[in-house]
Scaffold this motif. Structure first.
Motif, PDB file in Angstrom:
ATOM      1  N   GLY A  19       0.975  -1.136   0.595  1.00  0.00           N
ATOM      2  CA  GLY A  19       0.101  -0.129   0.083  1.00  0.00           C
ATOM      3  C   GLY A  19       1.194   1.157  -0.047  1.00  0.00           C
ATOM      4  O   GLY A  19       2.043   1.396  -0.653  1.00  0.00           O
ATOM      5  N   MET A  20       0.786   2.202   0.645  1.00  0.00           N
ATOM      6  CA  MET A  20       1.069   3.610   0.875  1.00  0.00           C
ATOM      7  C   MET A  20       2.008   3.524   1.147  1.00  0.00           C
ATOM      8  O   MET A  20       3.189   3.883   1.358  1.00  0.00           O
ATOM      9  N   GLY A  21       3.060   2.633   2.578  1.00  0.00           N
ATOM     10  CA  GLY A  21       3.975   2.542   2.980  1.00  0.00           C
ATOM     11  C   GLY A  21       5.187   1.388   1.788  1.00  0.00           C
ATOM     12  O   GLY A  21       6.165   1.908   1.874  1.00  0.00           O
ATOM     13  N   GLU A  22       4.751   1.042   1.125  1.00  0.00           N
ATOM     14  CA  GLU A  22       5.103   0.205  -0.177  1.00  0.00           C
ATOM     15  C   GLU A  22       5.287   1.434  -1.170  1.00  0.00           C
ATOM     16  O   GLU A  22       7.557   1.870  -1.394  1.00  0.00           O
ATOM     17  N   GLU A  23       5.192   2.362  -1.380  1.00  0.00           N
ATOM     18  CA  GLU A  23       4.918   3.405  -2.840  1.00  0.00           C
ATOM     19  C   GLU A  23       6.136   4.361  -1.622  1.00  0.00           C
ATOM     20  O   GLU A  23       7.153   4.860  -2.652  1.00  0.00           O
ATOM     21  N   ALA A 188      -2.702  13.466   5.853  1.00  0.00           N
ATOM     22  CA  ALA A 188      -4.110  13.149   5.861  1.00  0.00           C
ATOM     23  C   ALA A 188      -4.547  12.031   4.523  1.00  0.00           C
ATOM     24  O   ALA A 188      -5.053  12.885   4.033  1.00  0.00           O
ATOM     25  N   PRO A 189      -4.120  11.480   4.255  1.00  0.00           N
ATOM     26  CA  PRO A 189      -4.758  10.335   3.566  1.00  0.00           C
ATOM     27  C   PRO A 189      -5.794  10.490   2.971  1.00  0.00           C
ATOM     28  O   PRO A 189      -7.400  10.395   4.357  1.00  0.00           O
ATOM     29  N   GLY A 190      -7.056  10.521   1.739  1.00  0.00           N
ATOM     30  CA  GLY A 190      -8.034  10.120   1.076  1.00  0.00           C
ATOM     31  C   GLY A 190      -8.259   8.983   0.947  1.00  0.00           C
ATOM     32  O   GLY A 190      -7.899   8.090   2.010  1.00  0.00           O
ATOM     33  N   ALA A 191      -9.423   9.133   0.280  1.00  0.00           N
ATOM     34  CA  ALA A 191      -9.662   7.707  -0.538  1.00  0.00           C
ATOM     35  C   ALA A 191      -8.328   7.356  -1.359  1.00  0.00           C
ATOM     36  O   ALA A 191      -8.016   7.076  -2.370  1.00  0.00           O
ATOM     37  N   ILE A 192      -7.114   6.097  -0.962  1.00  0.00           N
ATOM     38  CA  ILE A 192      -6.524   5.593  -1.636  1.00  0.00           C
ATOM     39  C   ILE A 192      -7.068   4.662  -1.406  1.00  0.00           C
ATOM     40  O   ILE A 192      -7.597   3.246  -0.309  1.00  0.00           O
ATOM     41  N   ASP A 193      -6.253   4.319  -3.303  1.00  0.00           N
ATOM     42  CA  ASP A 193      -7.221   2.467  -3.689  1.00  0.00           C
ATOM     43  C   ASP A 193      -5.726   2.054  -2.955  1.00  0.00           C
ATOM     44  O   ASP A 193      -4.665   1.373  -3.483  1.00  0.00           O
TER      45      ASP A 193
END
Length: 256
Positions: A19-23, A188-193
């Motif tokens: 997810g976001m951590g990997e990216e 503060a992320p919104g709707a992230i895939d």
């Protein structure tokens, strides 16, 4: 194009196996950082570190349960033993929203979520700050919060409570550590895939097509790399006069 804005910096990214951590881990490596991929999922975490190395970056995987103080201390110690210091940290690790109303939340899940999303973030922040203060030279820490802290929807009381607390924690840490040259901010992320979001939607019986327009003026979900870019700016010297803020990356969700 990514510029080497983190050249020679050592960065920890928690929850970096997906997810976001990997990216974020991959983007930071592209920006020149030596990255510690910190995650409880050993198989996926090692795969992310290997992918960074294969792309010409430098990465080290460390297994950690951030809800365990001893493991967090070991994470910092292993990072410093391997790379010599710690300059940047992205506290991203979290588990899925609880999907429960206030009058019906599950106490066991509340405790589990709080132990990771709130206590875990606090523990990583605590020991990252200790190391940065000890070594001198400042540093930058980014906590991953959520737009739910500012504009919550019903049905995820534990998650909203934890992320709202992360915003407050960020401000306190920024005020306390400014004299040390350490900046502490939040995204503060919104709707992230991500797999987490898809799982949460599945539990609610919603599709991405139904959900995206309610969360984004672009009528689409965000991408993990878009969150990583915000973290990169806060981690770099480009934001050298910014501390104690939470930046929404949410396609206008908190603006309407």
């Amino acid at each position: 194009m990514t510029f080497p804005v983190l050249a020679d910096k050592v960065a920890i990214v928690t929850g970096a196996a997906m997810g976001m951590g990997e990216e974020t881990a991959k983007l930071f490596a592209e920006a020149g950082a030596r990255v510690v991929v910190a995650d409880f999922n050993e198989e996926k975490g090692r795969a992310v570190a290997a992918a960074i190395e294969q792309s010409g970056g430098e990465a080290l995987y460390i297994k950690v349960d951030i809800s365990d103080s001893r493991q967090v201390q070991a994470l910092i110690a292993q990072t410093v033993a391997h790379y010599g210091r710690l300059d940047v940290a992205i506290n991203n690790a979290a588990i899925s929203p609880d999907n429960a109303l206030v009058e019906d939340f599950d106490e066991n899940y509340w405790d589990r979520l709080m132990s990771i999303d709130l206590k875990g973030t606090a523990l990583t922040l605590k020991y990252e700050l200790q190391q940065m203060v000890k070594q001198g030279g400042g540093g930058s820490i980014v906590n991953i919060a959520s737009v739910s802290a500012f504009r919550p929807q019903g049905g995820d009381v534990a998650y909203v409570s934890a992320k709202a607390a992360v915003v407050g924690m960020t401000k306190v840490a920024a005020v306390e550590n400014g004299p040390h040259g350490i900046r502490v901010n939040a995204v503060a992320p919104g709707a992230i895939d991500t797999a987490m979001l898809r799982s949460s939607l599945g539990a609610r019986g919603m599709t991405i097509e139904e959900f995206a327009p309610t969360m984004s003026v672009f009528n689409r979900l965000g991408h993990g790399r878009e969150i990583a870019q915000a973290s990169l700016w806060l981690a770099s010297d480009a934001s050298s006069y910014v501390t104690g803020v939470t930046i929404p990356v949410d396609a206008g969700y908190t603006s309407r």
